[in-house]
Design a protein around this motif. Sequence first.
Motif, mmCIF file in Angstrom:
data_model
loop_
_atom_site.group_PDB
_atom_site.id
_atom_site.type_symbol
_atom_site.label_atom_id
_atom_site.label_comp_id
_atom_site.label_asym_id
_atom_site.label_seq_id
_atom_site.Cartn_x
_atom_site.Cartn_y
_atom_site.Cartn_z
ATOM 1 N N MET A 1 0.818 -1.189 0.000
ATOM 2 C CA MET A 1 0.000 0.000 0.000
ATOM 3 C C MET A 1 0.868 1.262 0.000
ATOM 4 S SD MET A 1 -3.250 -0.404 2.464
ATOM 5 C CE MET A 1 -3.090 -2.158 2.739
ATOM 6 N N LEU A 2 0.376 2.308 -0.628
ATOM 7 C CA LEU A 2 1.107 3.577 -0.643
ATOM 8 C C LEU A 2 0.386 4.580 0.250
ATOM 9 C CD1 LEU A 2 1.516 4.020 -4.518
ATOM 10 C CD2 LEU A 2 3.257 3.242 -2.916
ATOM 11 N N PRO A 3 1.098 5.585 0.742
ATOM 12 C CA PRO A 3 0.369 6.683 1.383
ATOM 13 C C PRO A 3 -0.576 7.282 0.341
ATOM 14 C CG PRO A 3 2.739 6.898 1.716
ATOM 15 C CD PRO A 3 2.554 5.795 0.731
ATOM 16 N N ILE A 4 -1.783 7.646 0.783
ATOM 17 C CA ILE A 4 -2.813 8.059 -0.184
ATOM 18 C C ILE A 4 -2.329 9.185 -1.102
ATOM 19 C CG2 ILE A 4 -5.077 9.171 -0.383
ATOM 20 C CD1 ILE A 4 -5.946 6.818 0.878
ATOM 21 N N HIS A 5 -1.543 10.124 -0.553
ATOM 22 C CA HIS A 5 -1.170 11.275 -1.385
ATOM 23 C C HIS A 5 -0.217 10.881 -2.515
ATOM 24 C CE1 HIS A 5 2.282 11.193 1.362
ATOM 25 N NE2 HIS A 5 2.938 11.834 0.432
ATOM 26 N N LEU A 6 0.289 9.660 -2.482
ATOM 27 C CA LEU A 6 1.183 9.237 -3.562
ATOM 28 C C LEU A 6 0.467 8.438 -4.656
ATOM 29 C CD1 LEU A 6 4.419 8.275 -1.608
ATOM 30 C CD2 LEU A 6 3.906 10.373 -2.848
ATOM 31 N N VAL A 7 -0.837 8.245 -4.482
ATOM 32 C CA VAL A 7 -1.592 7.546 -5.527
ATOM 33 C C VAL A 7 -1.806 8.512 -6.690
ATOM 34 C CG1 VAL A 7 -3.776 6.435 -6.103
ATOM 35 C CG2 VAL A 7 -2.762 6.090 -3.856
ATOM 36 N N HIS A 8 -1.538 8.022 -7.872
ATOM 37 C CA HIS A 8 -1.675 8.861 -9.062
ATOM 38 C C HIS A 8 -3.105 8.698 -9.576
ATOM 39 C CE1 HIS A 8 1.528 10.674 -11.795
ATOM 40 N NE2 HIS A 8 0.405 11.319 -11.954
ATOM 41 N N ALA A 9 -4.018 9.499 -9.075
ATOM 42 C CA ALA A 9 -5.423 9.320 -9.453
ATOM 43 C C ALA A 9 -6.093 10.668 -9.657
ATOM 44 C CB ALA A 9 -6.150 8.542 -8.374
ATOM 45 N N TYR A 10 -7.112 10.666 -10.472
ATOM 46 C CA TYR A 10 -7.894 11.884 -10.695
ATOM 47 C C TYR A 10 -9.339 11.485 -10.938
ATOM 48 C CZ TYR A 10 -7.094 10.379 -15.501
ATOM 49 O OH TYR A 10 -7.034 9.621 -16.631
ATOM 50 N N VAL A 11 -10.231 12.442 -10.667
ATOM 51 C CA VAL A 11 -11.655 12.142 -10.815
ATOM 52 C C VAL A 11 -12.131 12.697 -12.152
ATOM 53 C CG1 VAL A 11 -13.958 12.488 -9.840
ATOM 54 C CG2 VAL A 11 -11.990 12.215 -8.323
ATOM 55 N N LYS A 12 -12.799 11.828 -12.904
ATOM 56 C CA LYS A 12 -13.323 12.233 -14.203
ATOM 57 C C LYS A 12 -14.809 11.857 -14.198
ATOM 58 C CE LYS A 12 -12.217 11.537 -19.066
ATOM 59 N NZ LYS A 12 -11.446 10.692 -19.976
ATOM 60 N N GLU A 63 6.898 12.655 -12.978
ATOM 61 C CA GLU A 63 7.385 11.363 -12.453
ATOM 62 C C GLU A 63 7.626 11.395 -10.939
ATOM 63 O OE1 GLU A 63 9.862 9.960 -16.445
ATOM 64 O OE2 GLU A 63 10.888 10.969 -14.806
ATOM 65 N N LYS A 64 7.396 12.575 -10.342
ATOM 66 C CA LYS A 64 7.751 12.728 -8.926
ATOM 67 C C LYS A 64 6.935 11.768 -8.034
ATOM 68 C CE LYS A 64 8.466 16.438 -5.677
ATOM 69 N NZ LYS A 64 7.443 16.052 -4.726
ATOM 70 N N LYS A 65 5.647 11.678 -8.318
ATOM 71 C CA LYS A 65 4.798 10.791 -7.517
ATOM 72 C C LYS A 65 5.230 9.342 -7.670
ATOM 73 C CE LYS A 65 0.347 12.703 -6.437
ATOM 74 N NZ LYS A 65 -1.037 12.844 -6.768
ATOM 75 N N LEU A 66 5.591 8.991 -8.912
ATOM 76 C CA LEU A 66 6.039 7.630 -9.173
ATOM 77 C C LEU A 66 7.300 7.334 -8.373
ATOM 78 C CD1 LEU A 66 6.129 4.969 -10.776
ATOM 79 C CD2 LEU A 66 7.214 6.214 -12.647
ATOM 80 N N ARG A 67 8.242 8.256 -8.411
ATOM 81 C CA ARG A 67 9.496 8.062 -7.670
ATOM 82 C C ARG A 67 9.200 7.931 -6.165
ATOM 83 N NH1 ARG A 67 13.074 13.210 -6.877
ATOM 84 N NH2 ARG A 67 11.315 13.573 -5.488
ATOM 85 N N ASP A 68 8.363 8.840 -5.639
ATOM 86 C CA ASP A 68 8.089 8.798 -4.212
ATOM 87 C C ASP A 68 7.300 7.543 -3.822
ATOM 88 O OD1 ASP A 68 9.442 11.127 -4.152
ATOM 89 O OD2 ASP A 68 7.722 12.434 -3.800
ATOM 90 N N GLY A 69 6.439 7.092 -4.728
ATOM 91 C CA GLY A 69 5.698 5.857 -4.468
ATOM 92 C C GLY A 69 6.627 4.662 -4.406
ATOM 93 N N LEU A 70 7.572 4.607 -5.351
ATOM 94 C CA LEU A 70 8.543 3.500 -5.347
ATOM 95 C C LEU A 70 9.418 3.573 -4.094
ATOM 96 C CD1 LEU A 70 9.528 3.507 -9.136
ATOM 97 C CD2 LEU A 70 8.205 1.745 -7.940
ATOM 98 N N ILE A 71 9.740 4.794 -3.673
ATOM 99 C CA ILE A 71 10.519 4.945 -2.430
ATOM 100 C C ILE A 71 9.721 4.364 -1.260
ATOM 101 C CG2 ILE A 71 11.322 6.662 -0.737
ATOM 102 C CD1 ILE A 71 12.244 8.410 -3.068
ATOM 103 N N ALA A 72 8.421 4.692 -1.213
ATOM 104 C CA ALA A 72 7.584 4.206 -0.111
ATOM 105 C C ALA A 72 7.571 2.677 -0.079
ATOM 106 C CB ALA A 72 6.171 4.758 -0.238
ATOM 107 N N LEU A 73 7.497 2.055 -1.269
ATOM 108 C CA LEU A 73 7.485 0.581 -1.318
ATOM 109 C C LEU A 73 8.847 0.017 -0.922
ATOM 110 C CD1 LEU A 73 5.457 -0.108 -4.601
ATOM 111 C CD2 LEU A 73 4.659 -0.277 -2.248
ATOM 112 N N GLU A 75 11.108 1.431 1.015
ATOM 113 C CA GLU A 75 11.383 1.654 2.448
ATOM 114 C C GLU A 75 10.858 0.511 3.302
ATOM 115 O OE1 GLU A 75 9.832 5.630 3.133
ATOM 116 O OE2 GLU A 75 11.824 6.237 3.832
ATOM 117 N N LYS A 76 9.716 -0.057 2.865
ATOM 118 C CA LYS A 76 9.124 -1.154 3.637
ATOM 119 C C LYS A 76 10.034 -2.369 3.682
ATOM 120 C CE LYS A 76 4.389 0.165 2.789
ATOM 121 N NZ LYS A 76 3.311 0.008 1.854
ATOM 122 N N GLU A 77 10.916 -2.491 2.698
ATOM 123 C CA GLU A 77 11.786 -3.669 2.610
ATOM 124 C C GLU A 77 13.112 -3.459 3.331
ATOM 125 O OE1 GLU A 77 10.592 -6.353 1.238
ATOM 126 O OE2 GLU A 77 8.784 -5.219 0.733
#
Lengths: 435, 457
Positions: A1-12, A63-73, A75-77
């Motif tokens: 799981m990622l911290p919510i703010h790192l999810v790359h999502a938008y409402v359409k 790509e910043k969110k992607l990088r930070d998301g991968l960092i979050a994953l 870090e868990k390891e």
Amino acid sequence: MLPIHLVHAYVKGDLLEVRWLGSRKQRAIQIAEELIACAEAHIGRSRGELENAWRAIEVTPQEKKLRDGLIALLEKEMALEEPEEVDCQSLREKLFTFAAEWRKSGKPFDREKVIAAFASANNLSPDFIDRHLYGDLRSAQIIRAPAGSSMNPGRIFIPGGAQALVDRYDLAQAQSVLLRATKVEADWETISAPSLRNLLRYLKFHRLLWECTWRGNSSSSSFTKPHLQITGPYSLFESTTRYGLALSLALPHLLASSPVRISAEILWGRGRNPCRFVIEAPHHLLLNSQPPPATINDEVQSLAERLAQLAPFLEITPAQTLFNIPGVGALVPDLTLRDPHYSLVVHIEILGFWNRDAVWKRAEAARAGLPEPIIFCASERLRVSECVMPTEWGASLYVYKQSISPQVILDRVKALWRRDVSAPLFNRVDSQRSE
Amino acid sequence: MSSVVVRFVGGTLEILNWPPGAPNPLPGRCHHDPRTRSLRSRACDYAALLLAFRELGISFVDEAKKYEEIELNLQSQHQSRSYQKEALSAWKKARGRGVIVLPTGAGKTHVAVFAISQTKRSTLVVAPTLELVRQWYDLLRASFNRPIGLMGGGDYDIQDITVSTYDSAYMHIEHLGNRFGLIVFDECHHLPSPSFMLIATQSIAPFRLGLTATPERSDGRHELLEDLIGPIVYRREISELAGDYLADYQTIRISIPLSKEERKEYEEARAIYLQFLAKHGIRPHQPDGWIQFIRLASRTVEGQKAMAAYRRQRELAFCAPAKLQVVQRLLEEHRKERTLIFTEDNATCYAISRALLIPAITHQSKVRERSEILADFARGVYNAIVTSKVLNEGVDVPEASVAIVVSGSGSVREHVQRLGRILRKREGKFALLYELVTARTMEASTSERRRAHEAYH
């Protein structure tokens, strides 16, 4: 799981669209390789240094969110430990007390003089004091290689390397979205009974509630076009994200059961705006998921073994059948006992001690008539009477004290089959007992 | 026919065997649940539901209630002040459901202790921080001389009287919501958040007490407090109690200049930030304006520069190097008093701690170290503590008489709470709050916003 703010999502419209990796996967692997290499190069150094190095890896704003998301994953390891054996808290306590006394004495405060006096009184160097004063903060933790890890570059923290890290990313995004889910629904073309059973057991364990309906036929081994709606008890009153974590944890199990569609009602963003999140076949998360292992819990396994010892002429197998009882829902037996010679079948469902209401539901189902005989085993802690389910209904309720007796089960099997067949079978059961 | 059974299930009340044709006991609040084929209501409707059963003449088995009437002997000899007696009496008159609004230092916790002692029910006290949980724990143990339970910070021990953080109560209320007859919500303005409010709705406790100095929330959700706890039954402001029950005080705003170089850097950074806002028509103080800025800033290189510029000008305003010298001077001036220094962020907090060699308390500080620092501060070993936001609320440091706000948000509540930390009455005490504001920067308007309270006029 990622911290919510790192999810790359938008409402359409009313849909929550997640930006999956798709064509960016190769680039994600490149970034992951850099992050992993950076982490490995920082083994023995501080978390603060590593975090700065990670942030220095150049990526585009997109790509910043992607990088930070991968960092979050990643870090868990990672294995982190407190820095060298210096009692930083004790050092602070002594130094701050010393400084407070200095002030109280009326001497003008000069940091360098205070540090020098303290260092000299405690046989330390000023540099040592500055380095360790807050050496126990999160940013000062030291990066270590996990115990027993491979020492191959790129594989120290994650055996599968960058590819494995990236493979987790989209699932982690979807799971994080479900943290804000108020309801999850799933549809299948067909689902096997063991898959559905495993899934329902998992939901039960997390105290989720579900409604299962199906439009097609059910057979002894599968169901056609079932629809599952998963919420929690409080969902009846308001759309709550209370069960978001449980729903999120259930996602890999849902995906592994190969549904054609998973949809969730989400409260997204600061304003908690309602929207819908959908994963529909042929989605890569559905294609890449692994089927769940057929599991059998210890209690059921132990009962099966003891029954097999007592009645070796019976076929005892994990149940493959589910029953859809109108108005009651799915009954999920654990074991099936079959006499191959007479083609007789009985199922066993262990209810345990956690849901008294489940007993009443099953009594109602039995009264309405079950397609095949079932023995329900309930702990006496549920305070229910065996009288609620007379054997004439084609079912039996066995209320056990400490553990389930295989002998009592066999007696119940006998009572249920007696309704249908002639004596030879029971003689066989009896002769087995006398042996 | 089987009798009606009421059970507590996952923060709700499940009503089984409801007679066919009998009217809904709580129309609009009790619903048929097709998933379990039972009636279901929110746990907080427990008292109303039982009353409805009685009115309908329906006999029932109550399997939900697991809380006890408990024997409580109040050990402490604390004399109630007149307004504390009035507050308690108003709460009792409201049938034990309501919010009491008293300024920090006015002894809200003592009102709660009397409420617990007179209600004589298993009680859950919910507080926002571990520091407050620790204080409640000590107070309740001393007041009732019995084991007190603890949830939060790694503890999970349930007793007839238990203290919990909001986070832990939220996590466990689904299973413990039938275990307590009284819930005390300390700093209850936290309760109406979408998550925390479930602590109130998933509990059957018929008695509820909310305590706060500042019930109003900028999002307007304080209006939910009436449903979750009860109405405001008693309210007194700082100005009504200052002098008699709270220490007299003065607030002093000190304007801090930037150096020439800092001023130049500040203006340049601010210009980049403002140009970006103007170019995209963003007004950060309007609803969603800030979110809009963050979104846009993350998409382009220009946006990232604007974000960096925003951070830099803020850093220069909030952590102007000259502030450190002023803090140093104030500490020398008040070296015989106890001083609390407040900052907006952890980085500034640790920078002050390192530079002036005074203990820091942030959310990263371990519980044991926090307790030791506060105990040493109370004993006078330390004359000053620097903290970010951890000590904003409720922490009892009666010895403190000087507060220095180095930086803070624009929140009125935060600013009032910080003032409250030094107002606890002591013989001859006169409290002083210094607010350091960097001149001609965005911090000046932040300061104006947070001072919009009668305590600062």
